[in-house]
Design a protein around this motif. Structure first.
Motif, mmCIF file in Angstrom:
data_model
loop_
_atom_site.group_PDB
_atom_site.id
_atom_site.type_symbol
_atom_site.label_atom_id
_atom_site.label_comp_id
_atom_site.label_asym_id
_atom_site.label_seq_id
_atom_site.Cartn_x
_atom_site.Cartn_y
_atom_site.Cartn_z
ATOM 1 N N GLN A 1 0.889 -1.235 -0.014
ATOM 2 C CA GLN A 1 -0.050 0.078 -0.103
ATOM 3 C C GLN A 1 0.649 1.231 0.022
ATOM 4 O O GLN A 1 1.824 1.359 0.750
ATOM 5 C CB GLN A 1 -0.964 0.034 1.215
ATOM 6 N N HIS B 1 1.972 5.038 0.664
ATOM 7 C CA HIS B 1 1.940 6.077 1.960
ATOM 8 C C HIS B 1 0.689 7.107 1.617
ATOM 9 O O HIS B 1 -0.070 7.268 2.583
ATOM 10 C CB HIS B 1 3.078 7.041 1.813
ATOM 11 N N THR C 1 -2.246 5.114 2.704
ATOM 12 C CA THR C 1 -2.479 5.086 3.936
ATOM 13 C C THR C 1 -2.917 6.098 4.491
ATOM 14 O O THR C 1 -3.540 5.971 5.771
ATOM 15 C CB THR C 1 -1.085 4.635 4.496
ATOM 16 N N LEU D 1 0.740 -3.280 8.505
ATOM 17 C CA LEU D 1 0.813 -2.717 6.992
ATOM 18 C C LEU D 1 2.336 -2.344 6.545
ATOM 19 O O LEU D 1 2.844 -2.083 8.003
ATOM 20 C CB LEU D 1 0.032 -1.346 6.447
ATOM 21 N N PRO E 1 3.534 0.225 4.460
ATOM 22 C CA PRO E 1 3.500 1.395 3.358
ATOM 23 C C PRO E 1 4.857 1.540 2.635
ATOM 24 O O PRO E 1 5.921 1.643 3.262
ATOM 25 C CB PRO E 1 2.810 2.417 4.003
ATOM 26 N N TRP F 1 7.328 6.191 6.441
ATOM 27 C CA TRP F 1 6.036 6.477 6.940
ATOM 28 C C TRP F 1 6.251 7.961 7.709
ATOM 29 O O TRP F 1 5.539 9.262 7.169
ATOM 30 C CB TRP F 1 5.233 5.732 7.647
#
Ligand SMILES: NC(=O)c1ccc[n+]([C@@H]2O[C@H](COP(=O)([O-])OP(=O)(O)OC[C@H]3O[C@@H](n4cnc5c(N)ncnc54)[C@H](OP(=O)(O)O)[C@@H]3O)[C@@H](O)[C@H]2O)c1
Length: 264
Positions: free
Chosen positions: A135, A137, A140, A161, A163, A244
């Motif tokens: 996934q 960022h 997310t 997750l 990300p 992240w």
């Protein structure tokens, strides 16, 4: 002049990052989407609907390489079949496809349709490369922003997750598309696995908000698959470097961060 490279979904989050990289590498680009976009130097836009197949044959005509990045919440299998049929008819030499980590393991309808799309690419007769990415960022952030709007945030236990920065996915997709067809290549995810609770906390801290959390249990087989980490990469995956936290610091408005007297 080189044949143009077709980028389906070239107006989307990933596509908008891919197109300038292809231009920097000296390739003319044709972007396919339903709504189209503004032409730029070396970039033409064509409108087609991959779900119905309308406009797809002319969009693929005269193209050597296709990056298939268009996707939506439903019907990626149908859309991809329309594209691969047109690509075969147009003698496309390389079809590079973006899929999702866990497409082969998590029993959710949209992931099954991604898996079927992968199969359509692999069985197309067109030389292909498929990259499964985690996934982004951006997605997310959209997800935690929505969750943080609720007065009480439901946090599914055991959901993790990994990300990844869409810019790193774009670089990898371009590298793959410009290389030789390679089949299913190692997955690409972000540098760290986070519990969903951690991602929500990171966001709330960054924007200086507090929320009550409500632990919930994801039901059914999909819930089991997530708790089992089937949406996470397998050993051998490639990991990006942008975190992240760095993405949040870059993306969230600075006044919100400064008002709390520090960085995110
Ligand atoms: N976002 C993630 O976290 C993530 C992670 C792994 C893999 N992926 C995959 O990466 C791809 C790109 O994701 P993204 O986040 O960049 O998507 P996005 O921002 O939602 O963009 C989707 C793009 O596809 C086009 N599109 C959608 N339906 C179409 C149709 N029926 N016919 C023609 N064009 C269509 C859209 O333009 P129009 O609306 O104008 O048609 C847009 O250009 C998707 O296949 C997605 O499944 C995404």
């Amino acid at each position: 002049m080189n044949a143009p490279i077709l980028v389906t979904g070239g107006t989307g989050t990933l596509g908008r990052l891919v197109v300038p990289l292809l231009r920097d590498a000296g390739h003319p680009v044709r972007v396919l989407s339903r709504r189209g976009g503004r032409p730029a130097d070396g970039v033409e836009h064509v409108t087609a609907d991959l779900l119905t197949g309308a406009g797809v044959d002319p969009a693929v005509r005269g193209v050597g390489t296709v990056l298939h990045l268009a996707g939506g919440p439903k019907g990626d299998d149908v859309a991809t079949r329309h594209l691969v049929d047109a690509a075969r008819r147009a003698d496309v030499r390389h079809l590079a496809f973006i899929s999702v980590v866990g497409a082969d393991r998590v029993p959710l309808a949209w992931l099954r349709s991604k898996r079927d799309a992968e199969r359509a690419v692999a069985g197309s007769g067109v030389p292909w490369t498929t990259l499964r990415a985690a996934q982004f960022h951006d997605l997310t952030l959209t997800m935690v922003e929505k969750m943080a709007k609720l007065p009480v945030v439901p946090v599914p236990g055991g959901l993790r997750l990994q990300p990844v920065d869409a810019r790193e996915v774009a670089v990898r997709m371009v590298e793959l598309a410009l290389g030789a067809p390679a089949g299913l290549v190692p997955e690409l995810a972000g540098p760290r696995v986070y519990g969903l609770d951690e991602l929500v906390t990171g966001y709330l801290t960054a924007v200086g908000r507090r929320r009550l959390r409500l632990p919930v249990r994801l039901p059914g087989r999909a819930g089991r698959a997530y708790r089992n980490g089937d949406n996470l990469t397998r050993p051998g995956a490639t990991l990006g470097v942008r975190t992240w936290e760095a993405f949040l610091a870059e993306r969230l408005p600075q006044p919100a961060v400064e008002a709390r007297g520090g960085a995110a």
